[in-house]
Design a protein around this motif. Structure first.
Motif, PDB file in Angstrom:
ATOM      1  N   ARG A 204      40.297  15.464  21.061  1.00  4.13           N
ATOM      2  CA  ARG A 204      41.079  14.298  21.478  1.00  4.13           C
ATOM      3  C   ARG A 204      42.283  14.739  22.299  1.00  4.13           C
ATOM      4  O   ARG A 204      42.662  14.070  23.265  1.00  4.13           O
ATOM      5  CB  ARG A 204      41.544  13.512  20.250  1.00  4.13           C
ATOM      6  N   ALA A 205      42.874  15.870  21.926  1.00  4.77           N
ATOM      7  CA  ALA A 205      44.006  16.389  22.709  1.00  4.77           C
ATOM      8  C   ALA A 205      43.573  16.666  24.142  1.00  4.77           C
ATOM      9  O   ALA A 205      44.318  16.383  25.095  1.00  4.77           O
ATOM     10  CB  ALA A 205      44.548  17.663  22.058  1.00  4.77           C
ATOM     11  N   LYS A 206      42.367  17.197  24.298  1.00  9.44           N
ATOM     12  CA  LYS A 206      41.850  17.474  25.641  1.00  9.44           C
ATOM     13  C   LYS A 206      41.672  16.168  26.421  1.00  9.44           C
ATOM     14  O   LYS A 206      41.970  16.096  27.621  1.00  9.44           O
ATOM     15  CB  LYS A 206      40.521  18.211  25.522  1.00  9.44           C
ATOM     16  N   CYS A 207      41.192  15.135  25.749  1.00 12.58           N
ATOM     17  CA  CYS A 207      41.043  13.828  26.407  1.00 12.58           C
ATOM     18  C   CYS A 207      42.397  13.299  26.898  1.00 12.58           C
ATOM     19  O   CYS A 207      42.515  12.810  28.018  1.00 12.58           O
ATOM     20  CB  CYS A 207      40.415  12.820  25.441  1.00 12.58           C
ATOM     21  N   PHE A 208      43.419  13.390  26.035  1.00 11.00           N
ATOM     22  CA  PHE A 208      44.742  12.897  26.422  1.00 11.00           C
ATOM     23  C   PHE A 208      45.292  13.678  27.609  1.00 11.00           C
ATOM     24  O   PHE A 208      45.964  13.122  28.482  1.00 11.00           O
ATOM     25  CB  PHE A 208      45.712  12.981  25.236  1.00 11.00           C
ATOM     26  N   TYR A 209      45.020  14.976  27.639  1.00  8.45           N
ATOM     27  CA  TYR A 209      45.467  15.783  28.775  1.00  8.45           C
ATOM     28  C   TYR A 209      44.829  15.284  30.070  1.00  8.45           C
ATOM     29  O   TYR A 209      45.511  15.112  31.089  1.00  8.45           O
ATOM     30  CB  TYR A 209      45.120  17.256  28.541  1.00  8.45           C
ATOM     31  N   HIS A 210      43.519  15.026  30.022  1.00  9.48           N
ATOM     32  CA  HIS A 210      42.820  14.534  31.220  1.00  9.48           C
ATOM     33  C   HIS A 210      43.351  13.156  31.634  1.00  9.48           C
ATOM     34  O   HIS A 210      43.467  12.859  32.839  1.00  9.48           O
ATOM     35  CB  HIS A 210      41.317  14.466  30.958  1.00  9.48           C
ATOM     36  N   ILE A 211      43.671  12.332  30.648  1.00  7.77           N
ATOM     37  CA  ILE A 211      44.249  11.024  30.966  1.00  7.77           C
ATOM     38  C   ILE A 211      45.594  11.210  31.663  1.00  7.77           C
ATOM     39  O   ILE A 211      45.922  10.522  32.646  1.00  7.77           O
ATOM     40  CB  ILE A 211      44.401  10.171  29.688  1.00  7.77           C
ATOM     41  N   GLY A 212      46.376  12.163  31.139  1.00  3.25           N
ATOM     42  CA  GLY A 212      47.657  12.460  31.768  1.00  3.25           C
ATOM     43  C   GLY A 212      47.487  12.917  33.208  1.00  3.25           C
ATOM     44  O   GLY A 212      48.273  12.531  34.091  1.00  3.25           O
ATOM     45  N   LEU A 213      46.459  13.729  33.479  1.00  5.01           N
ATOM     46  CA  LEU A 213      46.183  14.162  34.847  1.00  5.01           C
ATOM     47  C   LEU A 213      45.889  12.969  35.760  1.00  5.01           C
ATOM     48  O   LEU A 213      46.341  12.924  36.907  1.00  5.01           O
ATOM     49  CB  LEU A 213      44.980  15.118  34.859  1.00  5.01           C
ATOM     50  N   CYS A 214      45.123  12.029  35.238  1.00  6.82           N
ATOM     51  CA  CYS A 214      44.798  10.834  36.029  1.00  6.82           C
ATOM     52  C   CYS A 214      46.054  10.045  36.357  1.00  6.82           C
ATOM     53  O   CYS A 214      46.246   9.593  37.501  1.00  6.82           O
ATOM     54  CB  CYS A 214      43.800   9.956  35.267  1.00  6.82           C
ATOM     55  N   PHE A 215      46.928   9.854  35.361  1.00 11.58           N
ATOM     56  CA  PHE A 215      48.172   9.122  35.622  1.00 11.58           C
ATOM     57  C   PHE A 215      49.036   9.872  36.642  1.00 11.58           C
ATOM     58  O   PHE A 215      49.703   9.264  37.480  1.00 11.58           O
ATOM     59  CB  PHE A 215      48.950   8.915  34.316  1.00 11.58           C
ATOM     60  N   TYR A 216      49.010  11.183  36.565  1.00 10.14           N
ATOM     61  CA  TYR A 216      49.760  11.988  37.537  1.00 10.14           C
ATOM     62  C   TYR A 216      49.250  11.722  38.947  1.00 10.14           C
ATOM     63  O   TYR A 216      50.056  11.532  39.890  1.00 10.14           O
ATOM     64  CB  TYR A 216      49.615  13.472  37.193  1.00 10.14           C
ATOM     65  N   GLU A 217      47.927  11.696  39.109  1.00 11.32           N
ATOM     66  CA  GLU A 217      47.349  11.440  40.424  1.00 11.32           C
ATOM     67  C   GLU A 217      47.674  10.023  40.910  1.00 11.32           C
ATOM     68  O   GLU A 217      47.784   9.780  42.118  1.00 11.32           O
ATOM     69  CB  GLU A 217      45.837  11.647  40.389  1.00 11.32           C
ATOM     70  N   LEU A 218      47.854   9.102  39.964  1.00 14.05           N
ATOM     71  CA  LEU A 218      48.192   7.722  40.325  1.00 14.05           C
ATOM     72  C   LEU A 218      49.694   7.541  40.575  1.00 14.05           C
ATOM     73  O   LEU A 218      50.141   6.453  40.938  1.00 14.05           O
ATOM     74  CB  LEU A 218      47.746   6.763  39.222  1.00 14.05           C
ATOM     75  N   GLY A 219      50.461   8.604  40.327  1.00 12.88           N
ATOM     76  CA  GLY A 219      51.900   8.534  40.542  1.00 12.88           C
ATOM     77  C   GLY A 219      52.679   7.915  39.408  1.00 12.88           C
ATOM     78  O   GLY A 219      53.885   7.675  39.519  1.00 12.88           O
ATOM     79  N   ASP A 220      52.028   7.668  38.267  1.00  7.08           N
ATOM     80  CA  ASP A 220      52.709   7.099  37.101  1.00  7.08           C
ATOM     81  C   ASP A 220      53.146   8.268  36.203  1.00  7.08           C
ATOM     82  O   ASP A 220      52.491   8.615  35.225  1.00  7.08           O
ATOM     83  CB  ASP A 220      51.767   6.162  36.341  1.00  7.08           C
ATOM     84  N   TYR A 221      54.287   8.876  36.537  1.00 10.86           N
ATOM     85  CA  TYR A 221      54.693  10.108  35.886  1.00 10.86           C
ATOM     86  C   TYR A 221      55.155   9.891  34.445  1.00 10.86           C
ATOM     87  O   TYR A 221      54.989  10.765  33.592  1.00 10.86           O
ATOM     88  CB  TYR A 221      55.777  10.801  36.715  1.00 10.86           C
ATOM     89  N   ASP A 222      55.748   8.732  34.156  1.00  8.61           N
ATOM     90  CA  ASP A 222      56.155   8.442  32.774  1.00  8.61           C
ATOM     91  C   ASP A 222      54.933   8.403  31.856  1.00  8.61           C
ATOM     92  O   ASP A 222      54.947   8.963  30.754  1.00  8.61           O
ATOM     93  CB  ASP A 222      56.905   7.105  32.714  1.00  8.61           C
ATOM     94  N   ALA A 223      53.870   7.712  32.301  1.00 11.79           N
ATOM     95  CA  ALA A 223      52.644   7.642  31.501  1.00 11.79           C
ATOM     96  C   ALA A 223      52.000   9.015  31.385  1.00 11.79           C
ATOM     97  O   ALA A 223      51.475   9.379  30.320  1.00 11.79           O
ATOM     98  CB  ALA A 223      51.665   6.650  32.137  1.00 11.79           C
TER      99      ALA A 223
END
Length: 815
Positions: free
Chosen positions: A712-731
């Motif tokens: 699950r930690a790995k999933c959250f990391y990948h989600i964080g990468l997606c938000f980074y690419e979308l420019g939502d740095y807080d998320a």
């Protein structure tokens, strides 16, 4: 400064509170994993606790007094081990031994328990030297030898191992005879006839030079209460001499204070400093296989259990109800014993009594054996244990390599009324009784030889009863060295053959409902070999074997064994990043009529993964859509689901888990799909699917923690990468911290933690918070460099990126 532990003021107040304070003080000298930072500093605390237990023993009742003295001996020795030059500590230990003899009412009050222990140390040193020399003569078997050469080498290994184990057993018994004789002289003439009776690996002739001494004391039938007290003190002095060898770890004496100060998120103190070696069985409630037995009551079992008894009283522990009442397999260990010291006739009366008890109620005995066998087949399932190595960084070789064979050979012996405890002797008797044929006897004997050799070599190398091999902390699930460490011990050939043999043995026992009047034989097949190579991650070897094997087989065979072999080979190509070769073989398999639903699911998974790694993302997504309907229609048994859960968790090395068909389906249809969507820059779709996958993992059986949380930690990391690419740095920061917390909490791979720090740094860099970004990038680099060899630190790509990011932050902070 803490009050001196030996003062009466401390004892008259609450001595337990004082012990708890000392344990609290110890915590400041421990790492978060419960191990000591600076043993020299913790030594003074152990010294004070040892003195306090000694003083408190004067106030205790008869049994508690003995328990306090044993704990005092262990703690005082722990202090001396950590500060061997401290004269105060050494004098305290010497005074303790002298006072113990007075308290015990010994005949020889000036006996030197420390000198006796030193003599035993010399005997142990000689035994270990002889064992090392003998082990060096046992050569590993090369992989590429002819069948005849292999059989000859295997027979030599079996013969050499038998000789080594017999030699160790004899030396170990002689040491314990020496200690027993010294205790008898110290205590004076015994008030009745008795027998020091060994159990466990000593009785099985599978003892090591670093093993515990599990034993009981049998008395003649006329023994009175005064006899019991004599042998209780005899046992305390015996244990003190053994503790004075300074190979007894503190947790084995079960100090209650260490548990009382442990909070839910903390690990309890563990003595990683003391070299664990010749000791007595621990005082934990589940252990206590020693004469004084279980001396402390527990909430669920509010009574004590003593193992100093007359023959007939000891035999009552073989009763089913009495065994279950005590709850730590007393019956099991008492059925396999050996004479060590004392009256041989007393021991023979007991051994005969055990045989009579077993014969008098064979039906009940058989039921209990079958129940225990079924539990062991679950707990020591060799292949499931192997699969778990794909996720964890260390393995317990006693559990993985020793018990996975000897437990079941022992069970076969008992089911066939064979009372010789040695695994080799049981196999010979099974062969003589025509229960197994010559080839099966050879294979089983070879498995036992390998298991004994593994355990001996690991212990001798570490100079300790250290059951674990592997890394303390796993850096990367794709660079796990556990398998390599395991095979370095006895060689690739023996490791592969061991697990192939054990699989066949356990598989046979698992399928049989009634093992009475049993006749069976096992033989190794090509599928056994390929399956084991697959589990041990010997991909190069498997491809090499496949190249030879495929030339001898019809090209279009579609037997179940051949289909599985081709899947193993396809997965080997995949794991070696040869995705085109893997995909070709998977496509070949897809065209076959695969009846085995487990195999069908694995083939689908493999194809989807290959397409992803070949950058054929759209094709992978289209295939996944077709897979959804196929998986939906799969009808799997519970065993099939269990197989897929374990197998896929192994295949993905920590990125995959499934405890049911639904989770399996969602892995194939969601996790790989999410990765494809990310590659196609469909970040919101990827987020949705990673979130969905995380929710499925959250409902995986709690028994499979902690790896499900690591996934699950790995999933959250990948989600964080997606938000980074979308420019939502807080998320992105929120998800990265969530991933970081789970990964660290469950001791996940370090590179996962580093990736989270990198993402946090990148997010703060984009927000122009250069101080915060610099902090994360520096933490990432420091962590990575702990696991990168010094000669590769300049060329390591991840480290180079981290340095570049650090430089970028520093440049931005420079006026």
């Amino acid at each position: 400064m803490m009050a001196m532990a030996g003062s009466s003021h401390v004892v008259d107040s609450s001595w337990e509170q004082e012990l708890n304070k000392m344990a609290e003080q110890l915590k400041q000298f421990l790492h978060k994993n419960g191990k000591e930072k600076d043993p020299e500093k913790s030594a003074s605390i152990f010294h004070q606790m040892g003195l306090l237990y000694k003083e408190q023993s004067k106030q205790d009742d008869s049994i508690t007094k003995k328990l306090s003295l044993i704990r005092s001996a262990a703690l005082l020795n722990a202090a001396v081990i950590r500060q061997p030059g401290n004269e105060q500590f050494k004098q305290s230990l010497k005074d303790f031994c002298s006072d113990l003899l007075k308290t015990a009412g010994a005949k020889i009050l000036d006996a030197d328990l420390l000198k006796i222990a030193q003599e035993v140390k010399e005997m142990a040193k000689k035994m270990r030297k002889e064992t090392n020399e003998s082990l060096q003569q046992v050569k590993n078997i090369p992989y590429d030898v002819t069948i005849d050469e292999q059989k000859t080498l295997e027979a030599e290994k079996i013969a050499n191992t038998k000789t080594i184990q017999a030699q160790i057993t004899e030396n170990y018994k002689n040491m314990m005879k020496f200690v027993s004789n010294e205790c008898e002289k110290i205590m004076g003439n015994p008030p009745c006839k008795y027998s020091i009776t060994g159990m466990g690996s000593l009785a099985r002739c599978e003892i090591t030079p670093y093993s515990d001494f599990e034993h009981i004391i049998l008395l003649e039938e006329e023994a009175q209460e005064r006899c019991l007290e004599y042998f209780r003190w005899f046992s305390v002095i015996f244990q003190t001499i053994i503790i004075n060898l300074q190979e007894t770890i503190i947790p084995s004496v079960a100090i209650p204070s260490f548990k009382h100060v442990t909070k839910p998120d903390e690990k309890e103190f563990f003595d990683a400093f003391t070299k664990r070696g010749i000791s007595f069985d621990g005082l934990m409630p589940q252990a206590c296989k020693l004469p004084l037995g279980r001396m402390e009551k527990t909430k669920n079992k509010p009574w004590t259990t003593e193992l100093i008894k007359s023959v007939n009283e000891m035999l009552t522990y073989l009763d089913k109800d009495e065994d279950l009442r005590n709850g730590y397999r007393i019956s099991d260990v008492l059925m396999n014993t050996c004479q060590v010291y004392g009256d041989e006739q007393i021991y023979q009366q007991f051994a005969e009594g055990v045989r009579n008890v077993l014969q008098s109620d064979q039906h009940s005995h058989h039921e209990r054996l079958m129940q225990q066998l079924n539990e062991d087949l679950t707990n020591f399932h060799a292949f499931n244990c192997l699969k778990s190595l794909g996720i964890y960084s260390k393995c317990n070789i006693k559990r993985l390599v020793y018990r996975t064979s000897t437990l079941f050979i022992s069970a076969l012996g008992r089911l066939n009324s064979i009372d010789d405890g040695s695994s080799f002797a049981i196999i010979d008797q099974l062969n003589n009784n025509n229960i197994i044929d010559d080839e099966t006897a050879h294979l089983l004997s070879y498995a036992v030889a390998v298991s004994c050799q593994v355990r001996l070599k690991v212990y001798m190398e570490k100079e300790s009863q250290a059951d674990y091999v592997g890394e303390e902390q796993l850096y990367d699930v794709f660079n796990n060295k556990v398998y390599a460490n395991l095979m370095d011990t006895v060689g690739e050939r023996s490791t592969v053959d061991y697990f192939a043999i054990v699989y066949n043995l356990q598989d046979f026992l698992r399928k049989e409902d009634d093992l009475s009047n049993l006749r069976f034989n096992i033989a190794l097949t090509p599928r056994d070999m390929f399956r084991t190579l697959h589990l041990l991650e010997l991909h190069d070897r498997m491809i090499s074997e496949w190249e030879s094997y495929s030339q001898e087989q019809p090209p279009n065979t579609s037997s179940e064994d051949e289909l599985w072999i081709r899947y193993y080979v396809a997965d080997a190509y995949y794991r070696m990043h040869q995705y085109k070769e893997s995909l070709l073989m998977v496509e070949w398999l897809k065209e076959r009529d695969i009846k085995d639903q487990r195999l069908k699911g694995l083939v689908m998974n493999n194809k989807a993964s290959c397409l992803y790694f070949l950058d054929r993302f759209q094709e992978a997504l289209q295939f996944i859509e077709r897979v959804k309907s196929e998986l939906h229609n799969l009808k799997l048994s519970d065993s099939d689901k269990y197989f897929l859960r374990g197998h896929l968790a192994y295949v993905r090395r920590g990125e995959l888990a499934a405890s049911s068909l639904d989770v399996l389906k969602e892995y194939v249809c969601t996790y790989i799909s999410a990765r494809c969507q990310y590659a196609l820059k469909e970040y919101q779709l990827a987020i949705d699917q990673y979130m969905e996958a995380s929710e499925y993992y959250a409902h995986v059986d709690q028994r499979d923690a902690p790896w499900k949380e690591i996934i699950r930690a790995k999933c959250f990391y990948h989600i964080g990468l997606c938000f980074y690419e979308l420019g939502d740095y807080d998320a992105a920061i929120n998800k990265a911290k969530k991933s970081l917390h789970r990964n660290e909490q469950h001791n996940g791979p370090v590179n996962n933690t580093c990736d989270c720090y990198s993402l946090l740094g990148r997010c703060n860099l984009e927000r122009e918070d250069y101080d915060e970004a610099l902090k994360y990038f520096q933490t990432e680099l420091d962590l990575r460099l702990q696991f990168v060899p010094s000669e590769k630190q300049d060329s390591d790509e991840n480290s180079k990126v981290a340095r570049s990011n650090i430089q970028l932050c520093q440049n931005s902070l420079t006026p």
